[in-house]
Design an enzyme around this catalytic site. Structure first.
Site, PDB file in Angstrom:
ATOM      1  N   SER A  34      43.598  41.610  30.084  1.00 63.41           N
ATOM      2  CA  SER A  34      44.385  42.145  31.201  1.00 63.41           C
ATOM      3  C   SER A  34      45.890  42.010  31.012  1.00 63.41           C
ATOM      4  CB  SER A  34      43.985  41.442  32.500  1.00 63.41           C
ATOM      5  OG  SER A  34      44.143  40.044  32.378  1.00 63.41           O
ATOM      6  N   ASP A 338      50.045  38.113  40.753  1.00 69.19           N
ATOM      7  CA  ASP A 338      48.817  38.074  41.552  1.00 69.19           C
ATOM      8  C   ASP A 338      47.999  36.796  41.378  1.00 69.19           C
ATOM      9  OD1 ASP A 338      47.876  38.389  39.007  1.00 69.19           O
ATOM     10  OD2 ASP A 338      46.823  40.274  39.351  1.00 69.19           O
ATOM     11  N   HIS A 341      48.342  37.263  36.569  1.00 69.91           N
ATOM     12  CA  HIS A 341      49.241  38.061  35.735  1.00 69.91           C
ATOM     13  C   HIS A 341      50.681  37.915  36.179  1.00 69.91           C
ATOM     14  CE1 HIS A 341      45.217  39.985  36.077  1.00 69.91           C
ATOM     15  NE2 HIS A 341      45.292  39.751  34.778  1.00 69.91           N
TER      16      HIS A 341
END
Ligand SMILES: *[C@@H]1O[C@H](CO)[C@@H](O)[C@H](O)[C@H]1NC(C)=O
Ligand SMILES: *[C@@H]1O[C@H](CO)[C@@H](O)[C@H](O)[C@H]1NC(C)=O
Ligand SMILES: *[C@@H]1O[C@H](CO)[C@@H](O)[C@H](O)[C@H]1NC(C)=O
Ligand SMILES: *[C@@H]1O[C@H](CO)[C@@H](O)[C@H](O)[C@H]1NC(C)=O
Ligand SMILES: *[C@@H]1O[C@H](CO)[C@@H](O)[C@H](O)[C@H]1NC(C)=O
Ligand SMILES: *[C@@H]1O[C@H](CO)[C@@H](O)[C@H](O)[C@H]1NC(C)=O
Ligand SMILES: *[C@@H]1O[C@H](CO)[C@@H](O)[C@H](O)[C@H]1NC(C)=O
Length: 366
Positions: A34, A338, A341
Site C-alpha cells: 500500500s 490514516d 500510511h
C-alpha cells in the site's frame, strides 16, 4: 556548448555534478504494497469485499480531488519520483487498454513478500484470501513484459534504461504474524525468509536486464499509529523519547539491517547494476524528532489526520474512508494520514530524499 549549458546551470544551482551524467529513464516498474499501490487493489477487490475504504473520500482529497486507490490524501513516493523524472504517473497493471511503454505498477495494498501458502503452512491463517505477494507480482511482470519489448535483446536494452523499485515489502508479513498472536521475536524469525524472497525477486529483475534497482526498507514499526493503538502499553518504559514502541521498532530496524546486507551482496554479484537502499525509517524518525522543521505543525506528531478518535485519532471502528469519519483541514501539517500510511506532504519529503539524498544510498539522481 548548448549541451553543456543546462548541465552547468544545474551544477551551480541545485545538484551535484553527477546529475549531469544524464539520469533519464524510459520507464518505471514498481512492485510493493500500500505504500506504492496506485490503483490495483480497489479494482482487484471490487465486489469481493463489503466496503473498500480506499474507494471513498477523503482519500485523494489533496491532489487528485477524488479517491484513486492510493492509501493517501494525494501522491505517493512513487508518484513524486515519476514526476521528478518527467514520466507519467505509473499506471496500475489493472488499467485496461493503458499503454505501458513508460512503466507499470504491480504494487497491491496488503501485499506480502511471502506467499499465502507459506503463511498457512506456518499456521498464520489471518491472511487475505487473494495472493498478491512478490511472486504474484514478478510473475505478472514476466508474463506481460512482452507489451513493452519482444526480443531478449530489446528487453535487456529497455529494462537497462528503466527504474525498478522493489518494495517496500515485509511490513504486512510481520503484521500478519503479530496479529496471529505471535511475539515480536517470532515475527523477527521471519525476517530471513522475507529477505530471501526479496532477494530472489531482485535477482529475477537483474537477470531481465534491470540496471537501476531501488530496494526500499520498512518504516519504524513502533511509530505507526495503528500499531501504537493495537499494542498500547501502560508501561511508560515500553516507549522511546518519541513516543514510539521500542521493541516493535527493533523489528523494522532488524529487517532493514538485513535488507542493507542484501543490497551489498547484490552489488557484488551484479557489479554493472546500481542497487540502491531507500530509507523510510530514518526520515520518519527525523519527522518525529523535529516535526516543525518539516512543516508538521499539528498538535502531536503521532496523531493522524483522518480518523475517528482515540489517543492517536486511530479508531478501529471508525477508520478513514468510512462514512462520517473526518479528515483534518490541513493534511500537510500531519505526518500520518490514516494510521498506517503517510500524508502526501511526508511522502514528498521522502521522495526528494530518495532522489537527491540523504534518504537513499546512493541517491537515485546521483
Ligand atoms: C505507447 O506510447 C509510446 C510513447 O507515448 C509510443 O511510442 C508507442 O507507440 C505506444 N505503443 C502503443 C502500442 O500504442
Ligand atoms: C511459497 O513460498 C515457498 C517459500 O518460498 C515456496 O517453497 C513455495 O513453492 C511457494 N508456494 C507457492 C504456491 O507459490
Ligand atoms: C500447525 O498446527 C498444527 C495443528 O495444530 C500442528 O500439527 C503443526 O505442527 C503446526 N505447524 C507449525 C509450523 O507450527
Ligand atoms: C503477451 O503474452 C501474453 C501471455 O503470456 C499474451 O496473452 C499477450 O497477448 C501477449 N501480448 C503481446 C503484446 O504480445
Ligand atoms: C516487436 O516490437 C517492435 C517495436 O515495438 C515492433 O516493431 C515489432 O513488429 C515487434 N515484433 C514482433 C515479432 O512482434
Ligand atoms: C516495564 O517495562 C520494563 C522493561 O521494559 C520492565 O523492566 C518493568 O518491570 C515493567 N514495569 C511494569 C510495572 O510492568
Ligand atoms: C470510535 O468510534 C466509535 C464509532 O464507531 C465511537 O463510538 C467511539 O467513541 C470512538 N472511540 C473514540 C475513542 O473516540
Amino acid at each position: 556548448m548548448e549541451l553543456l549549458l543546462p548541465c552547468f546551470l544545474l551544477f551551480i544551482s541545485l545538484f551535484t555534478s553527477a546529475y549531469c551524467a544524464d539520469k533519464s529513464y524510459n520507464a518505471i516498474f514498481s512492485f510493493g504494497d500500500s505504500y506504492a499501490d496506485t490503483g490495483n487493489f480497489i479494482v482487484l477487490v471490487r465486489g469481493a469485499i463489503p466496503y473498500d475504504v480506499f474507494e471513498h473520500p477523503p482519500y485523494g482529497m489533496t491532489y487528485f480531488g477524488k479517491p484513486t486507490g492510493r492509501g493517501c490524501d494525494g501522491r505517493l513516493v512513487l508518484d513524486f519520483i515519476a514526476q521528478d523524472l518527467g514520466l507519467p504517473l505509473v499506471p496500475p497493471f489493472v488499467a485496461q487498454g493503458q499503454n505501458f511503454s513508460t512503466g507499470v505498477n504491480y504494487a497491491v495494498i496488503g501485499a506480502t513478500a511471502l506467499n499465502l501458502s507459506y503463511f498457512r503452512e506456518h499456521n498464520i491463517t489471518n491472511v487475505p484470501p487473494t495472493d498478491t505477494s512478490i511472486s504474484f507480482q514478478i510473475d505478472l511482470f514476466l508474463r506481460f513484459k512482452n507489451s513493452t519489448c519482444n526480443t531478449t535483446k530489446s528487453c535487456q536494452d529497455y529494462f537497462g534504461k528503466s527504474l525498478f523499485i522493489l518494495g517496500e515489502f515485509g511490513g504486512n508479513d510481520y503484521t500478519f504474524v503479530l496479529s496471529a498472536g505471535k511475539s515480536i521475536n517470532e515475527a523477527k524469525s521471519y525476517v530471513p525468509v522475507v529477505i530471501n524472497t526479496i532477494k530472489k525477486a531482485a535477482e529475477t529483475l537483474l537477470q531481465q536486464g534491470a540496471l537501476n534497482l531501488v530496494l526500499p526498507g520498512n518504516l519504524p514499526t513502533g511509530c505507526i499509529p495503528i500499531m501504537l493503538t493495537t499494542y498500547a502499553s501502560t508501561n511508560k518504559s515500553d516507549y522511546d523519547h518519541l513516543g514510539c514502541l521500542k521493541e516493535l521498532n527493533t523489528l523494522g530496524f532488524y529487517h532493514n539491517t538485513k535488507l542493507k546486507e542484501l543490497v551489498e551482496q547484490l552489488k557484488v554479484a551484479y557489479p554493472l547494476a546500481r542497487i540502491i537502499y531507500a530509507d523510510y525509517y530514518e526520515p520518519m524518525i527525523q519527522f518525529l524528532q523535529n516535526p516543525d522543521k518539516f512543516g508538521f505543525t499539528n498538535e502531536a506528531p503521532l496523531k493522524i489526520c483522518c480518523g475517528g478518535g482515540g489517543p492517536y485519532n486511530y479508531n478501529f471502528t471508525a477508520t478513514c474512508g468510512q462514512p462520517g469519519v473526518p479528515a483534518c483541514a490541513n493534511p500537510s501539517t500531519y505526518i500520518n494520514w490514516d494510521g498506517i500510511h503517510l500524508t502526501e506532504a511526508a511522502y514528498r519529503i521522502i521522495a526528494t530524499g530518495w532522489m537527491k539524498g540523504p534518504y537513499a544510498h546512493p541517491p537515485i539522481l546521483s
